[in-house]
Structures are given as C-alpha cells and as structure tokens.
Write a protein that holds these residues in place. Structure first.
Motif, PDB file in Angstrom:
ATOM      1  N   GLY A  29      21.312  48.044 -95.821  1.00  0.00           N
ATOM      2  CA  GLY A  29      20.561  48.299 -97.055  1.00  0.00           C
ATOM      3  C   GLY A  29      19.281  48.228 -96.892  1.00  0.00           C
ATOM      4  O   GLY A  29      18.348  48.946 -96.239  1.00  0.00           O
ATOM      5  N   LYS A  30      18.388  47.257 -97.517  1.00  0.00           N
ATOM      6  CA  LYS A  30      17.155  47.109 -97.376  1.00  0.00           C
ATOM      7  C   LYS A  30      16.837  46.651 -95.844  1.00  0.00           C
ATOM      8  O   LYS A  30      15.859  47.048 -95.347  1.00  0.00           O
ATOM      9  CB  LYS A  30      16.605  45.824 -98.289  1.00  0.00           C
ATOM     10  CG  LYS A  30      15.010  45.543 -98.599  1.00  0.00           C
ATOM     11  CD  LYS A  30      14.735  44.750 -99.552  1.00  0.00           C
ATOM     12  CE  LYS A  30      13.290  44.260 -99.625  1.00  0.00           C
ATOM     13  NZ  LYS A  30      13.048  43.205-100.418  1.00  0.00           N
ATOM     14  N   TYR A  31      17.605  45.941 -95.454  1.00  0.00           N
ATOM     15  CA  TYR A  31      17.938  45.669 -93.903  1.00  0.00           C
ATOM     16  C   TYR A  31      19.304  45.696 -93.555  1.00  0.00           C
ATOM     17  O   TYR A  31      20.317  45.830 -94.484  1.00  0.00           O
ATOM     18  CB  TYR A  31      17.312  44.073 -93.708  1.00  0.00           C
ATOM     19  CG  TYR A  31      15.944  43.860 -94.074  1.00  0.00           C
ATOM     20  CD1 TYR A  31      14.965  44.131 -93.282  1.00  0.00           C
ATOM     21  CD2 TYR A  31      15.608  43.148 -95.390  1.00  0.00           C
ATOM     22  CE1 TYR A  31      13.593  43.859 -93.750  1.00  0.00           C
ATOM     23  CE2 TYR A  31      14.468  43.012 -95.810  1.00  0.00           C
ATOM     24  CZ  TYR A  31      13.432  43.273 -95.109  1.00  0.00           C
ATOM     25  OH  TYR A  31      12.032  43.014 -95.354  1.00  0.00           O
ATOM     26  N   GLU A  32      19.301  45.853 -92.066  1.00  0.00           N
ATOM     27  CA  GLU A  32      21.034  45.901 -91.859  1.00  0.00           C
ATOM     28  C   GLU A  32      21.245  44.385 -91.748  1.00  0.00           C
ATOM     29  O   GLU A  32      20.645  43.404 -91.136  1.00  0.00           O
ATOM     30  CB  GLU A  32      20.838  46.316 -90.280  1.00  0.00           C
ATOM     31  CG  GLU A  32      22.324  46.703 -89.715  1.00  0.00           C
ATOM     32  CD  GLU A  32      22.359  47.243 -88.404  1.00  0.00           C
ATOM     33  OE1 GLU A  32      23.316  47.332 -87.735  1.00  0.00           O
ATOM     34  OE2 GLU A  32      21.431  47.954 -88.203  1.00  0.00           O
ATOM     35  N   ASN A  33      22.659  44.355 -92.110  1.00  0.00           N
ATOM     36  CA  ASN A  33      23.267  42.778 -92.032  1.00  0.00           C
ATOM     37  C   ASN A  33      24.659  43.058 -91.461  1.00  0.00           C
ATOM     38  O   ASN A  33      25.054  44.000 -91.724  1.00  0.00           O
ATOM     39  CB  ASN A  33      23.314  42.130 -93.606  1.00  0.00           C
ATOM     40  CG  ASN A  33      22.046  41.811 -93.862  1.00  0.00           C
ATOM     41  OD1 ASN A  33      21.603  42.178 -95.321  1.00  0.00           O
ATOM     42  ND2 ASN A  33      21.263  40.968 -93.356  1.00  0.00           N
ATOM     43  N   ARG A  34      25.007  41.946 -90.770  1.00  0.00           N
ATOM     44  CA  ARG A  34      26.401  41.917 -90.369  1.00  0.00           C
ATOM     45  C   ARG A  34      27.123  40.724 -90.599  1.00  0.00           C
ATOM     46  O   ARG A  34      26.539  39.540 -90.313  1.00  0.00           O
ATOM     47  CB  ARG A  34      26.007  41.825 -88.595  1.00  0.00           C
ATOM     48  CG  ARG A  34      27.510  42.063 -87.959  1.00  0.00           C
ATOM     49  CD  ARG A  34      27.417  41.894 -86.438  1.00  0.00           C
ATOM     50  NE  ARG A  34      26.969  42.963 -85.714  1.00  0.00           N
ATOM     51  CZ  ARG A  34      25.708  43.104 -85.280  1.00  0.00           C
ATOM     52  NH1 ARG A  34      25.011  41.914 -84.890  1.00  0.00           N
ATOM     53  NH2 ARG A  34      25.125  44.270 -84.436  1.00  0.00           N
ATOM     54  N   TYR A  35      28.358  40.922 -91.474  1.00  0.00           N
ATOM     55  CA  TYR A  35      28.812  39.819 -91.959  1.00  0.00           C
ATOM     56  C   TYR A  35      29.672  39.139 -91.129  1.00  0.00           C
ATOM     57  O   TYR A  35      30.593  39.917 -90.341  1.00  0.00           O
ATOM     58  CB  TYR A  35      29.432  40.203 -93.248  1.00  0.00           C
ATOM     59  CG  TYR A  35      28.612  40.891 -94.025  1.00  0.00           C
ATOM     60  CD1 TYR A  35      27.375  40.680 -94.589  1.00  0.00           C
ATOM     61  CD2 TYR A  35      29.038  42.143 -94.932  1.00  0.00           C
ATOM     62  CE1 TYR A  35      26.720  41.478 -95.227  1.00  0.00           C
ATOM     63  CE2 TYR A  35      28.511  42.783 -95.720  1.00  0.00           C
ATOM     64  CZ  TYR A  35      26.948  42.667 -95.959  1.00  0.00           C
ATOM     65  OH  TYR A  35      26.370  43.527 -96.749  1.00  0.00           O
ATOM     66  N   ASP A  36      29.889  37.928 -90.859  1.00  0.00           N
ATOM     67  CA  ASP A  36      30.852  37.145 -90.160  1.00  0.00           C
ATOM     68  C   ASP A  36      32.425  37.509 -90.325  1.00  0.00           C
ATOM     69  O   ASP A  36      32.688  38.301 -89.372  1.00  0.00           O
ATOM     70  CB  ASP A  36      30.713  35.758 -90.063  1.00  0.00           C
ATOM     71  CG  ASP A  36      29.453  35.185 -89.376  1.00  0.00           C
ATOM     72  OD1 ASP A  36      28.846  36.052 -88.658  1.00  0.00           O
ATOM     73  OD2 ASP A  36      28.993  34.213 -89.669  1.00  0.00           O
ATOM     74  N   VAL A  37      32.625  37.164 -91.297  1.00  0.00           N
ATOM     75  CA  VAL A  37      34.289  37.486 -91.402  1.00  0.00           C
ATOM     76  C   VAL A  37      34.381  37.673 -93.180  1.00  0.00           C
ATOM     77  O   VAL A  37      33.909  37.054 -93.990  1.00  0.00           O
ATOM     78  CB  VAL A  37      35.110  36.309 -91.239  1.00  0.00           C
ATOM     79  CG1 VAL A  37      36.744  36.485 -91.559  1.00  0.00           C
ATOM     80  CG2 VAL A  37      34.976  35.734 -89.954  1.00  0.00           C
TER      81      VAL A  37
END
Length: 269
Positions: A29-37
């Motif tokens: 989105g505004k930044y790239e995020n990686r969600y844990d679970v």
C-alpha cells in the motif's frame, strides 16, 4: 433480473465455516507490509495474528497492527478491512482485541483469555489450542462481538463475560432454575446482560426477555446503553400502562423496566 442472496459467513452453524491459515501475506500500500499469520474464514481474512519474539514488549505487536492499518489494510482489494479481531503474542503473553478505527483502538482494550475458573491462558500454544479452535473462534466472531452503534466501534467480550452469557443461556434453555452472575463495578455488566438478552430473544422457544433494574436512573441508563449496542432494541417503558402493553405485544421481545413498575403491573387490575 433475478435477485439472489449470498451468505459469506454461517453465523447459525458457525462450526460449518471453512478455515485456512496463511503465513507472511505481502500487501503493498503506502508501504509494503508482511503479515505474520492470517486466519481466513470462507476466504475472508477475519482474524490477524501478530507475533513477536520472547522478551519483546507485547505493545510492539499492538503498534505493528496499527501501522498495518495506516499503511496497507485498505490495499489488496480492501479485504483486510474485514478483520474482526486481532491476536498479539510474544510467546509468553498473548492477548486479543476487536478491530476498530485507530482513533478508538487502545492497548487498554486488549484482553487475556482465561478458562472457566478464571485462570489466565497467556502462553501462545495454550491460547491457540483454546481460543483459536475453529469452532470457538467462529463463535467469538459470530456471537460475541457487538457493534456499538453510538460510537461505531466493535466490542468483543472478555472471558468472564463470555462464560457468564454461556451459563445464562444454558440455564434458560435446559432448566427451569434461577441463577446469579456476580460482577464488580466497571466490569461490563450492561454489555454482558445485553449479549445474553440478544441471544435469548433469538431463540424460537423464548417469548420475551425482561430486564429488571431497581432504580429509575438505572432504567434510563440501561435503556440508553442497550440502544447504543443495537439501535431501537429497547422501547423504554414510560409508565406502567405502557409496560402492560409491551407484555401483551408479541412483537416486543425485550423489555427493560424497573422493579417498581413491574410490581405495579402485577398488583393492579
């Protein structure tokens, strides 16, 4: 030209929904995020788990979910805006909380789970076994999250509220005995009673639920709070005559009244 209806979530037979667990979903989105679970129910991401290593403050995981909200939840077709609850853990301490807009989200509204004897369940493995059991997680989402319409926020019940409501509903459905629930000041008595009343009024064998309080100011306060949880759920009984009408009206499922008005309705012709 046909009209069709699609149910995204089975809220009646909640154990019949389909579950998937996804690790490390990347959303830009505004930044790239990686969600844990991420726990998906019928393909919708309804529960998000953020994990930190042992020794780190739990609040870091809480702050991380807030960053996700700001940076990427509205991206990826907006599916992550369907999240109903968060779980945060550092392995030793584990808490859960309802998804709300960031302005209404505070660390004070994160809760530990406990067993029926009020023993805290803090270890991640124990929490996962008890709380993230598919049937229990679905039940929490389908039955024990309340939309507060006044403040437009989601509220999820604490464990003692959950066990209280379950005990009340079980007592009503399976026995003709009385019972009592002991709550302290500020522990959410109204929310507990509202959720119990809401579940009971939806049971086909229940004709009416009567919520009785012992002072007029409490009468007004309770009606106001009930209606904030569900707009128009309670029609305030202005006088005894109106109360009698409500008892006679089969469409009025929930009545909030004072002990004094109820006594008048019973004693007088």
């Amino acid at each position: 030209g046909d009209t069709g209806y699609l149910s995204l979530l089975d809220t009646i037979e909640w154990c019949h929904n389909r579950y998937q667990v996804a690790h490390q979903i990347n959303i830009t989105g505004k930044y790239e995020n990686r969600y844990d679970v991420t726990i998906l129910i019928n393909g919708l991401p309804l529960a998000q788990i953020e994990l930190k290593r042992r020794g780190l403050e739990l609040k870091e995981a809480f702050n991380q979910t807030n960053r996700y909200e700001r940076h990427s939840y509205s991206s990826g077709y907006g599916l992550f805006q369907y999240i109903q609850l968060f779980v945060i853990s550092n392995g030793v301490n584990t808490k859960y909380y309802a998804n709300n807009k960031i302005s209404a989200r505070t660390f004070k509204q994160t809760f530990y789970w406990s067993d029926v004897n009020n023993q805290l369940v803090t270890q991640l493995q124990d929490f996962a076994f008890r709380f993230l059991d598919p049937c229990h997680l679905s039940k929490m989402i389908c039955k024990y999250i309340v939309l507060n319409e006044t403040h437009e926020i989601l509220m999820i019940l604490r464990p003692y509220q959950f066990y209280a409501v379950e005990a009340i509903v079980d007592r009503v459905k399976n026995t003709d005995k009385n019972g009592y629930i002991w709550h302290t000041t500020g522990s959410g008595k109204t929310l507990t009673s509202f959720k119990a009343s809401q579940i009971l009024t939806n049971l086909p064998e229940i004709e009416k639920v009567v919520f009785v309080v012992d002072r007029k100011d409490l009468d007004y306060q309770t009606i106001k709070e009930f209606n904030s949880f569900c707009k128009g759920s309670v029609d305030g009984t202005a006088n005894t005559k109106n109360l009698v009408k409500q008892f006679a009206d089969p469409s009025t499922k929930l009545i909030v009244t004072t002990l004094q008005k109820l006594d008048n309705a019973i004693q007088k012709d």
